[in-house]
Design an enzyme around this catalytic site. Structure first.
Site, PDB file in Angstrom:
ATOM      1  N   THR A  15       0.793  -1.054   0.112  1.00 19.77           N
ATOM      2  CA  THR A  15      -0.067   0.041  -0.020  1.00 19.77           C
ATOM      3  C   THR A  15       0.790   1.369   0.262  1.00 19.77           C
ATOM      4  O   THR A  15       0.395   2.100  -0.635  1.00 19.77           O
ATOM      5  CB  THR A  15      -1.046   0.109   1.366  1.00 19.77           C
ATOM      6  OG1 THR A  15      -1.674  -1.128   1.176  1.00 19.77           O
ATOM      7  CG2 THR A  15      -1.781   1.380   1.383  1.00 19.77           C
ATOM      8  N   SER A  60       1.764  -7.940  -0.669  1.00 24.07           N
ATOM      9  CA  SER A  60       2.545  -8.873   0.297  1.00 24.07           C
ATOM     10  C   SER A  60       1.865 -10.387   0.679  1.00 24.07           C
ATOM     11  O   SER A  60       2.424 -11.400   1.047  1.00 24.07           O
ATOM     12  CB  SER A  60       2.488  -8.083   1.739  1.00 24.07           C
ATOM     13  OG  SER A  60       1.159  -7.930   2.316  1.00 24.07           O
ATOM     14  N   SER A  61       0.602 -10.394   0.302  1.00 27.22           N
ATOM     15  CA  SER A  61      -0.306 -11.597   0.341  1.00 27.22           C
ATOM     16  C   SER A  61       0.538 -12.627  -0.838  1.00 27.22           C
ATOM     17  O   SER A  61       0.567 -14.000  -0.339  1.00 27.22           O
ATOM     18  CB  SER A  61      -1.454 -11.560   0.084  1.00 27.22           C
ATOM     19  OG  SER A  61      -2.158 -10.675   0.890  1.00 27.22           O
ATOM     20  N   CYS A 280      -1.218 -17.772  22.232  1.00 30.00           N
ATOM     21  CA  CYS A 280      -1.589 -16.369  23.114  1.00 30.00           C
ATOM     22  C   CYS A 280      -0.722 -15.289  22.440  1.00 30.00           C
ATOM     23  O   CYS A 280       0.269 -15.393  22.094  1.00 30.00           O
ATOM     24  CB  CYS A 280      -1.320 -16.474  24.584  1.00 30.00           C
ATOM     25  SG  CYS A 280      -2.197 -17.904  25.363  1.00 30.00           S
TER      26      CYS A 280
END
Length: 342
Positions: A15, A60-61, A280
């Site tokens: 972006t 980036s994907s 976590c």
């Protein structure tokens, strides 16, 4: 007088490299060759800035280890000619790429700062300009003994983090990244404050060594209530799989059902490297604290401690690609190589 620092800006895609065409309303690639003209604020920085871009910008994907190697090679080829590097990258997989580069660039003694943005550089409320300007400023910081930062960092929304400690936490807010288990290396406000005590201090002055073989025969399995035997066995028996990250509960806890432990034990006996990482957001794996993790400890599951999943998966690729001996693999993984774990 000492020459001004030379910074190489590497645009990979994302972006931050887009600008709005106000006539059509669509986004188009930003011309980084005209960087100083479009962002005149950069002229106030006390450094020389040059740019290089991927021939075809990568969302980036779509980033993969081959692109990581391309970034590493650009840094390797230009290492002697520049004092610091800023890599512009899409935010979705930035933590993965930045973590990978940290392992690939052994003996790094100059800053490699990753940054990006949530809004295009030409947008009215963009975060791109501040992220870009401050990243370049950080990359140009010089102390009495050379660059202030001598590691791979990730700068976003007023904070510089150790890249291999980061994870993306928000898809909409400007504060898109966090470093749950390690404090910021620097913070930008009215003044740019560097926390020198948290910076990575290289223990060697050896020549930069770039590792270009990343073995992607790895996988991640997130534990959840209801995870069944057929799914687990299909993952553990995947062809050519060499290493697996288990995202476990809390401090490294997992089910104690017989079928689960037997399947895991058989996989480890045939030399599958299994790493225990907590799912976590923060905290550390402490195997043996509870009964639900003692079985994993007994079967020599690798302790991921407080490493992020992003750093764990790229560290696995790096160690496998470096052909680390199976006998030493557990010991080396549990050792902090680039400040990625305590």
């Amino acid at each position: 007088m000492k020459d001004k620092p030379r910074i190489l800006l590497i645009y990979t895609g994302g972006t931050i490299g887009m600008i709005k065409d106000y006539e059509s309303g669509s986004l188009r690639a930003f011309d980084f060759g005209a960087l100083m003209k479009n962002i005149p604020e950069l002229n106030q920085l006390d450094c020389f800035i040059e740019t290089v871009s991927f021939d075809i910008p990568i969302d980036s994907s779509n980033m993969n280890p081959n692109h990581w190697v391309r970034i590493a090679e650009l840094i390797e080829d230009n290492y002697q000619g520049y004092d610091g590097f800023v890599v512009l990258h899409g935010s979705d997989t930035m933590s993965y790429t930045a973590s990978a580069l940290g392992f690939m660039l052994e003996n790094l003694a100059k800053p490699v700062i990753f940054t990006g943005s949530q809004l295009p550089i030409g947008d009215l409320r963009t975060d791109a300009k501040e992220n870009l300007i401050t990243s370049i400023q950080i990359a140009a910081l010089q102390g009495k003994k050379g660059p202030v930062v001598q590691e791979v960092g990730l700068y976003f929304e007023y904070k510089l983090y150790r890249a291999n400690r980061t994870t993306k936490i928000n898809a909409e807010h400007f504060q898109a990244f966090n470093s749950p288990n390690y404090p910021p290396l620097a913070e930008s406000g009215v003044h740019l404050k560097v926390h020198d005590e948290y910076l990575f201090k290289p223990k060697t002055t050896k020549k930069l060594k770039v590792h270009k073989h990343m073995d992607d025969n790895v996988a991640i399995l997130k534990i959840f209530p209801g995870l069944n035997e057929s799914v687990v066995k299909s993952v553990l028996n995947a062809p050519n799989l060499k290493a697996l990250i288990l995202e476990t509960y809390g401090a490294g806890n997992a089910p104690t059902e017989k079928w689960w432990l037997q399947a895991l034990k058989k996989a480890i006996e045939r030399n599958l490297h299994v790493v225990n990482v907590t799912q976590c957001p923060g905290g550390s794996v402490i195997m043996g604290r509870y009964e639900t993790s003692r079985a994993l400890m007994r079967m020599q599951v690798i302790n991921g401690k407080d490493i992020t999943t992003e750093a764990a998966i790229t560290k696995l690729m790096y160690l496998l690609g470096d052909n680390v001996s199976p006998k030493l693999f557990k010991t080396i993984f549990e050792t902090s190589l680039r400040g990625e774990m305590q």
